[in-house]
Design a protein around this motif. Sequence first.
Motif, short mmCIF file in Angstrom:
data_model
loop_
_atom_site.label_atom_id
_atom_site.label_comp_id
_atom_site.label_asym_id
_atom_site.label_seq_id
_atom_site.Cartn_x
_atom_site.Cartn_y
_atom_site.Cartn_z
N ASN A 161 -22.58 53.32 19.95
CA ASN A 161 -22.02 53.50 21.29
C ASN A 161 -20.70 54.26 21.24
OD1 ASN A 161 -23.86 51.83 23.07
ND2 ASN A 161 -23.33 50.32 21.51
N THR A 162 -20.43 54.97 22.32
CA THR A 162 -19.14 55.65 22.44
C THR A 162 -18.06 54.64 22.78
OG1 THR A 162 -19.37 56.04 24.83
CG2 THR A 162 -20.33 57.69 23.34
N GLU A 214 -16.93 49.60 28.58
CA GLU A 214 -17.74 49.15 29.72
C GLU A 214 -18.48 47.85 29.40
OE1 GLU A 214 -20.27 52.44 30.60
OE2 GLU A 214 -18.68 53.65 31.51
N ALA A 215 -18.98 47.74 28.17
CA ALA A 215 -19.67 46.51 27.76
C ALA A 215 -18.71 45.32 27.78
CB ALA A 215 -20.27 46.69 26.37
N PHE A 216 -17.48 45.55 27.31
CA PHE A 216 -16.50 44.46 27.30
C PHE A 216 -16.11 44.09 28.73
CE2 PHE A 216 -12.14 42.73 26.65
CZ PHE A 216 -12.51 41.66 25.83
N GLY A 217 -15.97 45.10 29.59
CA GLY A 217 -15.66 44.82 30.99
C GLY A 217 -16.76 44.02 31.66
N ARG A 218 -18.01 44.33 31.33
CA ARG A 218 -19.14 43.57 31.89
C ARG A 218 -19.11 42.12 31.42
NH1 ARG A 218 -25.48 44.12 30.43
NH2 ARG A 218 -26.33 43.00 32.23
N LEU A 219 -18.75 41.91 30.16
CA LEU A 219 -18.63 40.55 29.64
C LEU A 219 -17.57 39.77 30.42
CD1 LEU A 219 -19.13 38.26 27.61
CD2 LEU A 219 -17.55 39.42 26.04
N LEU A 220 -16.44 40.41 30.71
CA LEU A 220 -15.38 39.74 31.48
C LEU A 220 -15.88 39.38 32.88
CD1 LEU A 220 -12.22 41.84 30.49
CD2 LEU A 220 -13.02 39.68 29.52
N ASP A 221 -16.66 40.27 33.49
CA ASP A 221 -17.20 40.00 34.82
C ASP A 221 -18.18 38.82 34.77
OD1 ASP A 221 -15.76 42.08 35.93
OD2 ASP A 221 -17.42 43.53 35.78
N ILE A 222 -19.02 38.80 33.74
CA ILE A 222 -19.98 37.70 33.59
C ILE A 222 -19.24 36.38 33.39
CG2 ILE A 222 -21.76 36.74 32.08
CD1 ILE A 222 -22.71 39.64 31.60
N MET A 223 -18.17 36.42 32.58
CA MET A 223 -17.39 35.21 32.36
C MET A 223 -16.80 34.69 33.67
SD MET A 223 -16.37 33.20 29.81
CE MET A 223 -16.81 31.85 30.90
#
Length: 255
Positions: free
Chosen positions: A2-3, A9-18
């Motif tokens: 991944n770039t 973006e993946a880490f940001g999605r994890l924060l949103d899910i949390m």
Amino acid sequence: MNTKQEKLEAFGRLLDIMDDLREKCPWDQKQTLESLRHLTLEETYELSDAILQNDLQEIKKELGDVLLHLVFYAKIGSEKESFDIADVINSLNEKLIFRHPHIYGDTEVKDEEEVKQNWEKLKLKEGNKSILGGVPKSLPSMVKAYRIQDKVKGIGFEFHDAEDAWKKVDEEIREFHAETDLGKKEQELGDVFFSLINYARIVGINPDSALERTNIKFISRFQKMEHLALEKNLKLADLSLEEMDVLWEEAKLLQ
């Protein structure tokens, strides 16, 4: 792979899910720093198992579980208005920069050992009163012994070579055999373990990994021995030690 943008973006999605889980899930809502602690330890040991098995897919999975816990702790910290994930990361960034002056400053080092020595000296500058102050009290004994020895090595408190370290092992074993008082014998056994761990560290062997690999090997062989006994309509508990040893040797050949 991944770039960098995709990783962010993946880490940001994890924060949103949390955020969603903490708001909507009854189980996640109830968790505290204390309730997560034993689960975090369990996840860490599962990651350790995956590493020892060199199972990259399992390592990826277990890293995710550990990362979830780190984000969870930071979320709880933000709810307490104490810190959030950005504070955690920024603090880590500043610490890494400070402790790597050979990268971010004008300090020069010739090898890994000088890096480690500088690391311990810089930790004292940060306010640590003792070289050993950062060793967690709850570490398993073998891991703690290894960390203690590795830390004092950082200021030069170390045997000259592996031969000197082995002489200490021999000395401690003799003292253990010579002691007859049970209480003192226990202390001497502790000294044997400590000196043996120190020798292993000096020659480049991680004693905890070595012992765990032996545990895994023993479990595998013993279970094979149980299977062999079952095939022969034998009960291990009814066999003599000599008879079990025959099965043990058969089991070794199957590995």
